[in-house]
Design a protein around this motif. Structure first.
Motif, PDB file in Angstrom:
ATOM      1  N   GLY A 215       0.800  -1.219   0.000  1.00  0.00           N
ATOM      2  CA  GLY A 215       0.000   0.000   0.000  1.00  0.00           C
ATOM      3  C   GLY A 215       0.829   1.265   0.000  1.00  0.00           C
ATOM      4  N   ASP A 216       2.134   1.128   0.040  1.00  0.00           N
ATOM      5  CA  ASP A 216       3.018   2.292   0.118  1.00  0.00           C
ATOM      6  C   ASP A 216       3.522   2.710  -1.257  1.00  0.00           C
ATOM      7  OD1 ASP A 216       3.415   2.933   3.045  1.00  0.00           O
ATOM      8  OD2 ASP A 216       3.880   0.793   3.072  1.00  0.00           O
ATOM      9  N   THR A 265       4.759   7.591   0.640  1.00  0.00           N
ATOM     10  CA  THR A 265       4.941   7.328   2.073  1.00  0.00           C
ATOM     11  C   THR A 265       6.401   7.349   2.501  1.00  0.00           C
ATOM     12  OG1 THR A 265       4.911   4.948   1.612  1.00  0.00           O
ATOM     13  CG2 THR A 265       2.838   5.965   2.299  1.00  0.00           C
ATOM     14  N   ASN A 266       7.342   7.161   1.558  1.00  0.00           N
ATOM     15  CA  ASN A 266       8.742   7.239   1.960  1.00  0.00           C
ATOM     16  C   ASN A 266       9.607   7.766   0.830  1.00  0.00           C
ATOM     17  OD1 ASN A 266      10.465   5.091   0.561  1.00  0.00           O
ATOM     18  ND2 ASN A 266       8.806   3.798   1.312  1.00  0.00           N
ATOM     19  N   HIS A 288       1.245  16.653   2.181  1.00  0.00           N
ATOM     20  CA  HIS A 288       2.285  15.629   2.288  1.00  0.00           C
ATOM     21  C   HIS A 288       2.077  14.773   3.538  1.00  0.00           C
ATOM     22  CE1 HIS A 288       4.078  18.388   5.227  1.00  0.00           C
ATOM     23  NE2 HIS A 288       4.082  19.340   4.305  1.00  0.00           N
ATOM     24  N   SER A 289       0.837  14.730   3.993  1.00  0.00           N
ATOM     25  CA  SER A 289       0.530  13.978   5.220  1.00  0.00           C
ATOM     26  C   SER A 289       0.724  12.474   5.053  1.00  0.00           C
ATOM     27  CB  SER A 289      -0.907  14.266   5.658  1.00  0.00           C
ATOM     28  OG  SER A 289      -1.836  13.874   4.648  1.00  0.00           O
ATOM     29  N   SER A 290       0.826  11.997   3.809  1.00  0.00           N
ATOM     30  CA  SER A 290       1.043  10.560   3.583  1.00  0.00           C
ATOM     31  C   SER A 290       2.448  10.116   3.980  1.00  0.00           C
ATOM     32  CB  SER A 290       0.813  10.220   2.103  1.00  0.00           C
ATOM     33  OG  SER A 290       1.683  10.985   1.277  1.00  0.00           O
ATOM     34  N   LEU A 291       3.387  11.064   4.049  1.00  0.00           N
ATOM     35  CA  LEU A 291       4.775  10.712   4.351  1.00  0.00           C
ATOM     36  C   LEU A 291       4.909  10.134   5.762  1.00  0.00           C
ATOM     37  CD1 LEU A 291       6.780  13.726   2.880  1.00  0.00           C
ATOM     38  CD2 LEU A 291       6.906  11.343   2.127  1.00  0.00           C
ATOM     39  N   ARG A 292       5.513   8.954   5.822  1.00  0.00           N
ATOM     40  CA  ARG A 292       5.788   8.329   7.119  1.00  0.00           C
ATOM     41  C   ARG A 292       7.276   8.263   7.420  1.00  0.00           C
ATOM     42  NH1 ARG A 292       4.249   2.961   7.802  1.00  0.00           N
ATOM     43  NH2 ARG A 292       4.130   2.527   5.566  1.00  0.00           N
ATOM     44  N   TYR A 293       8.081   8.151   6.367  1.00  0.00           N
ATOM     45  CA  TYR A 293       9.528   8.049   6.555  1.00  0.00           C
ATOM     46  C   TYR A 293      10.245   8.905   5.518  1.00  0.00           C
ATOM     47  CZ  TYR A 293       8.036   3.814   9.040  1.00  0.00           C
ATOM     48  OH  TYR A 293       7.412   2.926   9.880  1.00  0.00           O
ATOM     49  N   VAL A 294      10.920   9.947   5.982  1.00  0.00           N
ATOM     50  CA  VAL A 294      11.790  10.751   5.137  1.00  0.00           C
ATOM     51  C   VAL A 294      13.214  10.419   5.581  1.00  0.00           C
ATOM     52  CG1 VAL A 294      12.492  13.073   4.473  1.00  0.00           C
ATOM     53  CG2 VAL A 294      10.062  12.543   4.801  1.00  0.00           C
TER      54      VAL A 294
END
Length: 535
Positions: A215-216, A265-266, A288-294
């Motif tokens: 899903g990412d 997401t990343n 950009h709220s979908s970002l979980r890991y930068v």
């Protein structure tokens, strides 16, 4: 060796890395695996194209296990596919930094002993120079329409529907020649293997982006030839789609638009690129709220820049420390340990703790472990360490000591196992008998509101041996004449660490991967006559 006590005989056989793509295509054949501009490729389509190219390499071009295939191309789907096609036939993928000159790439062709080349039509001079310099180069395949070889897509079409049996590989069989950036000399080919990279992929998923799956979505903001290629291989392993910008040039606004459109997401990048993304006005406009890991690596991130990123993006930052020779697997600092506040429990300046399955030790010049808090060379052992430099025994002898890989980075470890990088051993300079570590000074200079970027270098001085020169880039709206850094620093660093000179440039020289390159800065200082001792 016979089995004993019901235990199977030992073996070094491992999974061929190309099987990651096969697994993704089996599980989600119609799902989108790759996006480039407005074009998309399903996992099944990617697998079919890789099968076709692998069949062509093996049957038409005679590529066999262990052969090296040089790849000169900017990011594109064909370049990404070529990695899996090479792996599938047991060949070694040898991607170049596409910004290198024809002569530099020709040297890579010779140094790697490449048998074949896959080259973008945008680089005809590179193809010609490589063929002239390397008699062992049997063929060139062109990405796009070019006079120097048959087109990649035409070859894929001709071999459509065909496949070869995936090559059996052992743990130590090479899969990738990862050329070092060459900031201090000729690039060296770090030999990455199927077994090593299998561990790296698992470790990245464990330590950098836990919970990542189909899903990412992951966006590419760096050349696939190096760290970004490793990152995207990791995405394929868990069926994550890869998003590629339509433009060869870095455009922060376009990246943010793609993040919003594809619910990315990343992403993996380096601190200077992350700084550009965060400071672009688009960051405030897009979702950009979908970002979980930068995820950022390649160099430590200055605290001032880290704070701006946290303010703009929230607790999504992941730092890892690791050279190409260890494929990023030395330390990790997860999101929960990226604090915006400078409190008593905030570990400012750390690059994190040891990666899963890896061991780090700070050693002195004799290879002995130093005490907690004491500065030494950062050394590492574990399954992510590369097999050595190809055909370079002298470099291998320098790189390893008592089984430890010597990173060449200086730092210390606290009593809780957190590692702090002081800088490259080659960056340290000695002024009046005292060791000076530029990074500490750079951190303090960047706290000044008028400074955007800085690099401190040691230069010759007839009195002190060496003194510091701080090369600074002012922020928009600030003039060099209005910035007085000496009094600013007097309250923040010891007097003997004070740079003797401050120079201001409009921009900082950077490597092809977006890092501030001190070798290039030193060369530019020499051109401007600013390396000479001050009168």
């Amino acid at each position: 060796m016979s089995a004993a006590g019901g235990v199977a005989p030992s073996t070094t056989r491992v999974m061929n890395l190309s099987h990651f793509l096969t697994q993704a295509a089996r599980r989600d054949p119609d799902g989108i695996g790759f996006v480039w501009g407005e074009k998309t490729w399903s996992w099944a389509r990617m697998e079919a194209r890789v099968n076709a190219m692998a069949h062509a390499l093996a049957t038409e071009f005679g590529v066999s296990k262990g052969d090296r295939i040089l790849v000169q191309s900017a990011n594109c789907n064909q370049m990404f596919e070529s990695m899996f096609a090479c792996f599938r036939v047991g060949a070694v993928w040898v991607p170049t930094n596409f910004r290198q000159t024809p002569d530099e790439v020709a040297w890579l062709a010779q140094a790697s002993g490449a048998r074949g080349m896959i080259c973008s039509a945008a680089f005809p001079e590179h193809a010609r120079t490589c063929k002239e310099a390397s008699p062992a180069l049997d063929f060139v395949i062109a990405i796009g329409e070019a006079p120097f070889g048959e087109g990649y897509d035409e070859i894929v079409a001709r071999h459509e529907g065909r496949a070869v049996k995936t090559a059996a590989v052992d743990r130590d069989d090479p899969c990738w020649f990862f050329f070092t950036s060459g900031t201090t000399g000729r690039p060296k080919a770090a030999v990455l293997t199927h077994g090593q990279m299998g561990f790296v992929v698992t470790n990245h998923l464990c330590d950098l982006m836990p919970g990542t799956g189909p899903g990412d979505a992951s966006i590419v903001v760096a050349p696939l030839s190096h760290g970004a290629g490793v990152h995207q291989l990791v995405q394929v392993a868990h069926g994550v789609k890869t998003i590629l910008s339509a433009s060869d040039k870095f455009e922060a606004g376009a990246i943010w638009s793609l993040i919003e459109r594809w619910r990315v997401t990343n992403l993996f990048t380096v601190p200077t690129i992350l700084k550009m993304l965060v400071e672009d006005p688009a960051v405030a406009r897009v979702d950009h709220s979908s970002l979980r890991y930068v995820i950022y690596a390649g160099a430590p991130m200055y605290r001032a820049d880290q704070k701006r990123a946290l303010e703009a993006l929230g607790t999504v930052l992941v730092q890892y420390f690791g050279l190409g020779e260890v494929t990023g697997n030395i330390t990790v600092l997860p999101p929960a340990l990226h604090s915006l506040e400078d409190g008593p429990h905030t570990r400012i300046g750390t690059c994190g703790f040891e990666r899963t399955g890896m061991q780090v030790e700070i050693q002195d010049d004799k290879g002995e472990e130093v005490a907690a808090g004491e500065t030494g060379e950062i050394c590492v052992v574990g399954p992510a360490v590369f097999a050595g430099y190809y055909d370079n025994p002298e470099a291998n002898a320098k790189a390893f000591r008592n089984g430890w890989f010597r990173t060449g980075d200086l730092g210390h470890m606290d009593e809780n196992g957190f590692v702090y990088i002081t800088g490259r051993a080659s960056d340290m300079y000695i002024s009046g008998g005292s060791n000076i570590y530029p990074r500490e000074i750079e951190e303090k200079i960047l706290l000044h509101p008028g400074i955007s970027e800085v690099a401190v270098l040691g230069v010759p001085d007839p009195v002190w041996g060496e003194v510091g020169v701080a090369v600074c880039v002012p922020r928009d709206g600030f003039l060099p004449a209005d910035i007085d850094l000496r009094p600013w620093l007097e309250e923040r660093i010891a007097r003997y660490k004070m740079p003797k000179r401050f120079v201001f440039w409009s921009e900082m020289p950077k490597s092809a991967y977006g890092k501030i390159a001190k070798k290039l800065i030193r060369e530019e200082l020499a051109k401007r006559g600013e390396l000479e001792p001050a009168a």
